[in-house]
Design an enzyme around this catalytic site. Sequence first.
Site, short mmCIF file in Angstrom:
data_model
loop_
_atom_site.label_atom_id
_atom_site.label_comp_id
_atom_site.label_asym_id
_atom_site.label_seq_id
_atom_site.Cartn_x
_atom_site.Cartn_y
_atom_site.Cartn_z
N HIS A 74 10.87 8.12 -2.22
CA HIS A 74 10.02 7.55 -1.18
C HIS A 74 9.60 8.65 -0.21
O HIS A 74 10.08 9.78 -0.30
CB HIS A 74 10.72 6.39 -0.46
CG HIS A 74 11.94 6.76 0.30
ND1 HIS A 74 13.12 7.17 -0.30
CD2 HIS A 74 12.20 6.77 1.63
CE1 HIS A 74 14.03 7.41 0.62
NE2 HIS A 74 13.49 7.19 1.80
N HIS A 78 9.86 9.17 3.08
CA HIS A 78 10.52 9.55 4.32
C HIS A 78 10.86 11.04 4.31
O HIS A 78 11.19 11.62 3.27
CB HIS A 78 11.77 8.71 4.54
CG HIS A 78 11.48 7.34 5.09
ND1 HIS A 78 12.37 6.31 5.02
CD2 HIS A 78 10.40 6.85 5.75
CE1 HIS A 78 11.84 5.23 5.60
NE2 HIS A 78 10.64 5.54 6.04
N ASP A 84 13.30 12.98 5.18
CA ASP A 84 14.55 13.55 4.68
C ASP A 84 14.60 13.59 3.16
O ASP A 84 15.58 14.07 2.58
CB ASP A 84 15.76 12.81 5.24
CG ASP A 84 15.77 11.32 4.94
OD1 ASP A 84 14.69 10.70 4.96
OD2 ASP A 84 16.87 10.76 4.72
N HIS A 85 13.54 13.11 2.50
CA HIS A 85 13.47 13.15 1.04
C HIS A 85 12.32 14.02 0.53
O HIS A 85 12.26 14.28 -0.67
CB HIS A 85 13.33 11.73 0.49
CG HIS A 85 14.53 10.87 0.74
ND1 HIS A 85 15.44 10.54 -0.22
CD2 HIS A 85 14.98 10.29 1.89
CE1 HIS A 85 16.40 9.79 0.30
NE2 HIS A 85 16.13 9.63 1.59
N HIS A 131 13.08 -0.99 1.10
CA HIS A 131 13.41 -0.05 2.18
C HIS A 131 12.36 -0.01 3.29
O HIS A 131 12.32 0.93 4.07
CB HIS A 131 13.61 1.34 1.58
CG HIS A 131 14.11 2.36 2.55
ND1 HIS A 131 15.25 2.17 3.33
CD2 HIS A 131 13.63 3.59 2.90
CE1 HIS A 131 15.45 3.23 4.09
NE2 HIS A 131 14.48 4.10 3.86
N ASP A 183 16.53 5.07 -1.11
CA ASP A 183 17.12 4.26 -0.05
C ASP A 183 16.75 2.79 -0.26
O ASP A 183 15.61 2.46 -0.59
CB ASP A 183 16.61 4.72 1.30
CG ASP A 183 17.06 6.13 1.64
OD1 ASP A 183 17.77 6.74 0.82
OD2 ASP A 183 16.67 6.64 2.71
N HIS A 215 23.97 9.93 0.33
CA HIS A 215 23.16 9.53 1.50
C HIS A 215 24.07 8.95 2.59
O HIS A 215 23.91 7.84 3.06
CB HIS A 215 22.09 8.51 1.08
CG HIS A 215 20.94 8.41 2.04
ND1 HIS A 215 20.92 7.51 3.08
CD2 HIS A 215 19.78 9.10 2.13
CE1 HIS A 215 19.78 7.64 3.74
NE2 HIS A 215 19.08 8.61 3.19
#
EC number: 3.1.26.11
Length: 306
Positions: free
Chosen positions: A63, A65, A67-68, A140, A211, A269
């Site tokens: 996805h 976001h 942090d990914h 998510h 997530d 995570h």
Amino acid sequence: MELVFLGTGAGVPSRGRNVTSIALSMLNERNAIWLFDCGEATQHQVLRSHIKLSKLEKIFITHMHGDHIFGLPGLLSSRSFQGGDSDLTIYGPAGIAEYVETSLRLSGTRLTYKINFEEIEPGVIFEDEMFIVTADDLDHGVRSFGYRIVEKDKQGALNAEKLKADGVEAGPVFQKLKNGEIVTLADGRVIDGKNYIGEPQKGKIISIFGDTKETVSELELAMNADILVHEATFEGDKAKMAGEYMHSTTLQAATVAKAANVKKLILTHISSRYDRDASKELLIEAKTVFENTEIAYDLAVFQVGE
């Protein structure tokens, strides 16, 4: 095959955990490495591992976001400097191509290889003679995918001892028999290679989730997997908070593993609120539901099928 956890933290890096990235090393199987997510500073973690960016074949983004994905531009640039010249395919939600192309264009980055983008929908997203990869939606808030990587069954081994017992000497004929061919021997006998090949070797199944909070699509993605990699951002008694933030708890992840009949669950995570000692408690908690659970730490390596 082995999984190398380059980052195991949630949201922001901490002293003990970088943000999310997982490498699936398949050097023996296809001389390649696949990467799942690429949080900030993933390339720094690569330097601390045995992963070589020149071997990187595919990147799967769960996805959008930060942090990914924030580690993607730097890693892609470094791959050029480290001898990577083969094409690379990036799979992910709508927007992944725009994000990467804009980052590279505005930074004036020129790559020595071509990137192919596959902005995916649920279903089969890749298949060749060795693997099939499917994706499905998780839950998510933003679109988040889970990936199921299935290694196709391998041909059984040639029974050399049986051949020798039947008076067949080792040599080029063995390769033909291994290919399942019918061969005429020098003495006039005709033998069928299929009669000397053992049972097919079952391929491995790996499920890697982005997530998500609890959702029904998890079960099909995880069913009978050798390894399920599942986020566990919160401890078990934080289920309400996990739901509000669209994440999962240790107990929820373990419940999925048990219901899906997986062989091993790996938790990742992990929220920065849990230091190394607290992380051990998360593992103990998950094991009360699903015994064969591990918790990933940065640079941990897990063999697939052990």
